[in-house]
Enzyme design. Structure first.
Site, PDB file in Angstrom:
ATOM      1  N   GLU A   3     -72.587 -94.224   5.089  1.00 51.39           N
ATOM      2  CA  GLU A   3     -72.735 -95.239   4.097  1.00 51.39           C
ATOM      3  C   GLU A   3     -73.076 -96.635   4.640  1.00 51.39           C
ATOM      4  O   GLU A   3     -73.221 -96.929   5.638  1.00 51.39           O
ATOM      5  CB  GLU A   3     -71.241 -95.281   3.485  1.00 51.39           C
ATOM      6  CG  GLU A   3     -70.449 -93.734   3.183  1.00 51.39           C
ATOM      7  CD  GLU A   3     -69.707 -93.615   2.015  1.00 51.39           C
ATOM      8  OE1 GLU A   3     -69.615 -94.529   1.404  1.00 51.39           O
ATOM      9  OE2 GLU A   3     -69.066 -92.579   2.118  1.00 51.39           O
ATOM     10  N   LYS A  51     -78.718 -98.262   2.316  1.00 52.41           N
ATOM     11  CA  LYS A  51     -78.799 -97.240   3.269  1.00 52.41           C
ATOM     12  C   LYS A  51     -79.965 -97.247   4.239  1.00 52.41           C
ATOM     13  O   LYS A  51     -80.251 -96.150   4.756  1.00 52.41           O
ATOM     14  CB  LYS A  51     -78.374 -95.791   2.791  1.00 52.41           C
ATOM     15  CG  LYS A  51     -76.973 -95.938   2.035  1.00 52.41           C
ATOM     16  CD  LYS A  51     -76.412 -94.307   1.819  1.00 52.41           C
ATOM     17  CE  LYS A  51     -75.535 -94.418   0.488  1.00 52.41           C
ATOM     18  NZ  LYS A  51     -75.534 -92.904   0.264  1.00 52.41           N
TER      19      LYS A  51
END
Ligand SMILES: [Zn+2]
Length: 263
Positions: A3, A51
């Site tokens: 994450e 990301k």
């Protein structure tokens, strides 16, 4: 699933090993860039956008990588043996350090001025210097019929949330993941909880959303299906939401996160 906090930490670690140093080795093990060679160029910096990782090198080039589901960057002293078994997709090394991109989901080499093509669609980055809460709320609110659980993972709304922070944020907000965005009164609170969780973990090697690092205690609901809710004691539910093939697990407490607004 990596994450935003993991990506942010990866960028910091890559920066410490590579920034300002001339590359003595670059080895792209992906067909598209197998002949690319960055040897002799200095690395300027690595930044994370949601990301995505952007490693900028001298001469206006950017190495774009994405960890996707199981990727990671492994940093070790130069000359150390690399992980075997054909898992390394990219090696960047200088005289002191080597960085091996293992099982990366994406490896690209693009002109730095074209980075926008790769990350321009992203919503405000929760861990970015230009984080913009109001814009994230505005984007979320733009599709009122979408369930809030799906909307939080859509990186076009805000960038950096994966399945863990989605579940944890919605638990702390007391909102069911299945509720349409349009029925959620306080999107701002949800967004600020997500920011707080990511920010608190961005430089921490092991993640916790409860403040507790003990096994089984580091999350409120994520990974705790069938176990008692840490708040009300009822069993945590587990389901799937959103598009496959990516892992889309959702965990929630039906009692603490009712489907209807409680008012
Ligand atoms: Zn509960």
């Amino acid at each position: 699933m990596p994450e935003g906090d993991v990506i942010h930490l990866s960028a910091l670690r890559l920066g410490r090993a590579l920034d300002g140093q001339v590359l003595t080795r670059s080895d792209f093990r992906v067909p598209r860039h197998s002949t690319a060679d960055l040897t002799g160029r200095a690395v300027l910096e690595t930044v994370s956008r949601g990301k995505h990782l952007l490693t900028r090198v001298e001469g206006g080039l950017t190495v774009h990588t994405h960890l996707r589901m199981e990727g990671s960057w492994q940093i070790s002293p130069a000359g150390r043996r690399l992980p075997g078994g054909d898992v390394v997709r990219l090696v960047l090394a200088n005289a002191r350090w080597q960085a091996a991109g293992v099982r990366l989901g994406m490896v690209d080499l693009v002109p730095t001025k074209e980075e926008g093509r790769l990350v321009g669609h992203l919503g405000p980055d929760l861990l970015g210097e230009d984080w913009d809460e109001a814009e994230a709320v505005r984007r979320l609110a733009g599709r009122p019929e979408t369930s809030i659980g799906v909307a939080l993972l859509d990186q076009r709304n805000l960038a950096g949330i994966g399945t863990i922070y989605r579940a944890e944020t919605l638990f702390l907000a007391g909102v069911s993941p299945w509720r349409p965005v349009g029925t959620v009164e306080d999107l701002r609170t949800i967004v600020s909880i997500a920011w707080r969780l990511l920010d608190a973990n961005k430089e921490r090697p092991s993640r916790t959303t409860t403040g507790d690092l003990r096994p089984g205690r580091s999350t409120w609901v994520y990974g705790r299906a069938g176990r008692p809710c840490l708040r009300c004691g009822r069993r945590i539910s587990r389901g799937e939401m959103g598009a496959q093939p990516q892992e889309r697990l959702i965990f929630w407490c039906r009692h603490c996160q009712p489907d209807e607004p409680t008012g």
